[in-house]
Design a protein around this motif. Structure first.
Motif, PDB file in Angstrom:
ATOM      1  N   HIS A  16       0.811  -1.227   0.000  1.00 28.63           N
ATOM      2  CA  HIS A  16       0.000   0.000   0.000  1.00 28.63           C
ATOM      3  C   HIS A  16       0.846   1.280   0.000  1.00 28.63           C
ATOM      4  O   HIS A  16       0.723   2.106   0.919  1.00 28.63           O
ATOM      5  N   GLU A  18       0.323   3.794  -1.642  1.00 32.15           N
ATOM      6  CA  GLU A  18      -0.565   4.968  -1.752  1.00 32.15           C
ATOM      7  C   GLU A  18      -0.980   5.480  -0.371  1.00 32.15           C
ATOM      8  O   GLU A  18      -1.432   6.613  -0.235  1.00 32.15           O
ATOM      9  N   SER A  19      -0.829   4.625   0.665  1.00 33.12           N
ATOM     10  CA  SER A  19      -1.271   4.991   2.012  1.00 33.12           C
ATOM     11  C   SER A  19      -0.127   5.199   2.993  1.00 33.12           C
ATOM     12  O   SER A  19      -0.268   5.922   3.979  1.00 33.12           O
ATOM     13  N   VAL A  20       0.995   4.509   2.735  1.00 37.12           N
ATOM     14  CA  VAL A  20       2.135   4.591   3.662  1.00 37.12           C
ATOM     15  C   VAL A  20       3.384   5.039   2.921  1.00 37.12           C
ATOM     16  O   VAL A  20       3.743   4.477   1.890  1.00 37.12           O
ATOM     17  N   TRP A  32       2.186  16.135  -0.821  1.00 33.33           N
ATOM     18  CA  TRP A  32       0.968  15.687  -0.120  1.00 33.33           C
ATOM     19  C   TRP A  32      -0.280  15.886  -0.985  1.00 33.33           C
ATOM     20  O   TRP A  32      -1.277  15.203  -0.776  1.00 33.33           O
ATOM     21  N   ARG A  35      -1.430  12.798  -2.383  1.00 32.18           N
ATOM     22  CA  ARG A  35      -1.763  11.721  -1.437  1.00 32.18           C
ATOM     23  C   ARG A  35      -3.114  11.941  -0.753  1.00 32.18           C
ATOM     24  O   ARG A  35      -3.663  11.013  -0.180  1.00 32.18           O
ATOM     25  N   PHE A  36      -3.607  13.192  -0.798  1.00 36.40           N
ATOM     26  CA  PHE A  36      -4.923  13.477  -0.217  1.00 36.40           C
ATOM     27  C   PHE A  36      -5.875  13.892  -1.337  1.00 36.40           C
ATOM     28  O   PHE A  36      -5.458  14.598  -2.269  1.00 36.40           O
ATOM     29  N   ASN A  66      -7.502  16.539   6.993  1.00 34.27           N
ATOM     30  CA  ASN A  66      -6.505  15.537   6.607  1.00 34.27           C
ATOM     31  C   ASN A  66      -5.623  15.222   7.809  1.00 34.27           C
ATOM     32  O   ASN A  66      -5.313  16.119   8.609  1.00 34.27           O
ATOM     33  N   VAL A  68      -2.034  12.945   9.283  1.00 37.86           N
ATOM     34  CA  VAL A  68      -0.851  12.115   9.034  1.00 37.86           C
ATOM     35  C   VAL A  68      -0.406  11.514  10.363  1.00 37.86           C
ATOM     36  O   VAL A  68      -0.222  12.230  11.354  1.00 37.86           O
ATOM     37  N   LYS A  84      -6.905   1.724   8.949  1.00 32.18           N
ATOM     38  CA  LYS A  84      -7.254   2.706   7.895  1.00 32.18           C
ATOM     39  C   LYS A  84      -8.025   2.027   6.761  1.00 32.18           C
ATOM     40  O   LYS A  84      -9.022   2.542   6.272  1.00 32.18           O
ATOM     41  N   ASP A  90      -9.913   7.709   3.891  1.00 28.56           N
ATOM     42  CA  ASP A  90      -9.175   8.333   2.782  1.00 28.56           C
ATOM     43  C   ASP A  90      -8.418   9.575   3.237  1.00 28.56           C
ATOM     44  O   ASP A  90      -7.547  10.067   2.522  1.00 28.56           O
ATOM     45  N   GLN A  93      -3.047   9.501   6.120  1.00 33.08           N
ATOM     46  CA  GLN A  93      -1.813   8.980   5.535  1.00 33.08           C
ATOM     47  C   GLN A  93      -0.881   8.553   6.658  1.00 33.08           C
ATOM     48  O   GLN A  93      -0.945   9.106   7.763  1.00 33.08           O
TER      49      GLN A  93
END
Ligand code: SAM
Length: 218
Positions: A16, A18-20, A32, A35-36, A66, A68, A84, A90, A93
């Motif tokens: 993942h 896209e998430s980490v 960022w 990523r958001f 958002n 993190v 998550k 969504d 992150q």
């Protein structure tokens, strides 16, 4: 908190990207906005998220912001990631990295709030520089917080709390909330509080929870 390396967590993190962000190079800037889904939302950061109970609950309660989670250990990052994905957050992150490089990972004045929850106390004076409320860390928080942004800190450790109050005061920070027994403040404060894993464990033993909110002034 030292977690044994769990192969499933390492594998999940690898699946993942896209998430980490897994131990990114501090020299390369993180975009960022890629990523958001909506980068215009306020950004909140938790440093040392552990298994992520606090930040995942907060992200679930506040889809308009958002978040993190910054966490050094990959197994903990994997556990946060699992929640998550289960909760389809969504707006969260995960940054698996050392907070010592926080100012490389975030743009100046880009965050509204930074949370420090039950940070490792590092009681020996020779380890003072590792405490997340040591002046070098405060300088990094100041650099990435917006002028109206603030820091929220909770701990069960009286020594770390006293040290942190002094360190923040010496740094010129202003306090707008202090408590030496957060769980016995008024109903509004207690109801709003989101417990972390450590907080739940220590409060169940009857330990008081210390808390403060502070800012760097303008
Ligand atoms: N916040 C969680 C809670 O209250 O349950 C976890 C608390 S645990 C005592 C501290 C966490 O901070 C650990 O997961 C540790 O890996 C992480 N940590 C310590 N130093 C860090 C650093 N420099 N950068 C990022 N994470 C760090």
């Amino acid at each position: 908190m030292r977690l044994r390396n769990k192969p499933w967590a390492v594998k999940l993190v690898g699946e993942h990207p896209e998430s980490v962000l897994d131990r990114p190079d501090p020299a390369s800037k993180i975009d960022w906005s890629k990523r958001f889904t909506d980068i215009s939302r306020p950004l909140e950061i938790e440093v040392g998220s552990g298994k992520g109970r606090f930040i995942t609950t907060l992200a679930e309660q506040h889809p308009e912001k958002n978040f993190v989670a910054v966490e050094l250990q990959i197994t903990a990052a994997g556990i946060i990631l699992r929640t998550k994905l289960e909760k389809k957050l969504d707006n969260l992150q995960i940054l698996c990295a050392d907070a010592a490089n926080l100012d490389s990972f975030f743009s100046p004045h880009s965050a509204e709030t930074i949370y420090l929850n039950f940070s490792d106390p590092w009681p020996k004076s020779r380890h003072e520089k590792r405490r997340l409320t040591y002046k070098t860390f405060l300088a990094k928080y100041q650099a990435i917080l917006a002028p109206h942004g603030h820091l929220e800190f909770k701990t069960d450790n009286a020594g770390l709390y006293a040290y942190s109050v002094l360190s923040m005061n010496n740094f010129g920070m202003h306090f707008d909330f202090v408590s030496v027994d957060l769980h016995h403040e008024n109903d509004e404060i207690v109801t709003r509080n989101i417990e972390t894993e450590y907080e739940h464990k220590f409060a169940a033993k009857g330990n008081p929870i210390y808390a403060l909110h502070a800012d760097f002034g303008v």
